[in-house]
Scaffold this active site. Structure first.
Site, PDB file in Angstrom:
ATOM      1  N   TYR A 158      52.293  79.021  76.510  1.00 17.57           N
ATOM      2  CA  TYR A 158      52.983  79.110  77.804  1.00 17.57           C
ATOM      3  C   TYR A 158      52.673  80.446  78.481  1.00 17.57           C
ATOM      4  O   TYR A 158      52.424  80.503  79.695  1.00 17.57           O
ATOM      5  CB  TYR A 158      54.484  78.960  77.566  1.00 17.57           C
ATOM      6  CG  TYR A 158      55.312  78.728  78.807  1.00 17.57           C
ATOM      7  CD1 TYR A 158      55.203  77.541  79.526  1.00 17.57           C
ATOM      8  CD2 TYR A 158      56.236  79.676  79.243  1.00 17.57           C
ATOM      9  CE1 TYR A 158      55.979  77.306  80.657  1.00 17.57           C
ATOM     10  CE2 TYR A 158      57.015  79.459  80.358  1.00 17.57           C
ATOM     11  CZ  TYR A 158      56.887  78.271  81.065  1.00 17.57           C
ATOM     12  OH  TYR A 158      57.671  78.060  82.183  1.00 17.57           O
ATOM     13  N   ALA A 213      49.134  80.250  79.878  1.00 16.36           N
ATOM     14  CA  ALA A 213      49.059  79.423  81.079  1.00 16.36           C
ATOM     15  C   ALA A 213      49.633  80.148  82.291  1.00 16.36           C
ATOM     16  O   ALA A 213      49.029  80.180  83.372  1.00 16.36           O
ATOM     17  CB  ALA A 213      49.800  78.104  80.847  1.00 16.36           C
ATOM     18  N   LYS A 214      50.806  80.725  82.114  1.00 15.11           N
ATOM     19  CA  LYS A 214      51.465  81.390  83.240  1.00 15.11           C
ATOM     20  C   LYS A 214      50.794  82.724  83.578  1.00 15.11           C
ATOM     21  O   LYS A 214      50.715  83.117  84.750  1.00 15.11           O
ATOM     22  CB  LYS A 214      52.947  81.602  82.925  1.00 15.11           C
ATOM     23  CG  LYS A 214      53.726  80.302  82.752  1.00 15.11           C
ATOM     24  CD  LYS A 214      53.641  79.408  83.974  1.00 15.11           C
ATOM     25  CE  LYS A 214      54.565  78.203  83.868  1.00 15.11           C
ATOM     26  NZ  LYS A 214      54.501  77.344  85.070  1.00 15.11           N
TER      27      LYS A 214
END
Length: 244
Positions: free
Chosen positions: A155, A158-159
């Site tokens: 995560y 991705a961010k």
């Protein structure tokens, strides 16, 4: 010309709150994207209409390039007098776990939804925004993408990538009056955080509470408006001072 705002992952949580705040402004016809929960999407649309705005739901997986292109092309063909001016890339999933035990499918699915989902949706519209010489692109990132979070390497990756995308794309399109900004929420009270120990975690948040989805939505709606025309390439944190 019917002006539209597209919110990916708009059926629940922060996405729903953004749709409702945009509906209150009544500046845009809302395109509410969802992947699987049709009941939630229909409920969001009903709430939008109760606020006096208009909208429709679009079912597609943002991480599926072919599906996204097919659905968006079909919508565009059926709405020749409409233009998407605002894109809120909100869709995202979590598959938390320590990196040493993380299966490749958990890594790939999280990155595919947030990062490739951004590409599949935004790239479809970007030339149209540039020709129109106006646009607002808002990418929902996270405190995890700004400072990293243990147990969320996928995560955070991705961010964090979306943070870089935001800054780079902003430089490419600024002269055409298209702004690109990112919003990085901390702990927000949604379905995604419902299993978190809020009582314990709030001790690490300076304002001593979780945020509300509506507070994030207020910021997004500001960035989606003409009031934010001199703000681009920014990552705006909304996290209660959790790491500042």
């Amino acid at each position: 010309m019917k002006k539209c705002a597209l919110v990916t992952g708009g059926s629940r949580g922060i996405g729903r709150a953004i749709c409702l705040k945009l509906a209150e402004e009544k500046n845009y016809h809302l395109l509410i994207n969802y992947t699987s929960n049709q009941t939630a999407a229909e409920e969001t649309l009903k709430n939008v209409e109760e606020l006096g705005a208009t909208g429709e739901i679009l079912k597609f997986d943002v991480g599926n390039a072919e599906e996204a292109k097919t659905v968006l092309s079909s919508w565009e063909a059926n709405n020749e007098n409409a233009i998407v001016e605002v894109i809120v890339n909100n869709a995202g999933i979590t598959r938390d776990g320590l990196f040493m035990w993380m299966p490749s499918e958990d890594w790939n699915s999280v990155i595919n939804t947030s990062l490739n989902g951004f590409y599949n949706v935004t790239n479809f519209f970007i030339q149209k925004l540039l020709r129109n010489k106006y646009g607002r692109i808002i990418n929902m990132v996270s405190v995890s993408g700004v400072k990293g979070s243990a147990g969320q390497t996928n995560y955070s990756a991705a961010k964090g990538a979306l943070v870089g995308v935001t800054k780079a794309l902003a430089l490419e399109v600024a002269k055409r009056n298209v702004t690109v900004n990112a919003v990085a929420p901390g702990f927000i009270r949604t379905e995604m955080t419902k299993d978190f120990d809020e009582k314990e975690l709030k001790n690490m948040i300076p304002v001593n509470r979780f945020g509300e989805a509506e507070e994030v939505a207020d910021l997004v709606v500001f960035l989606a408006s003409k009031k934010s025309s001199y703000i681009t390439g920014e990552v705006i944190n909304i996290n209660g001072g959790i790491y500042s």
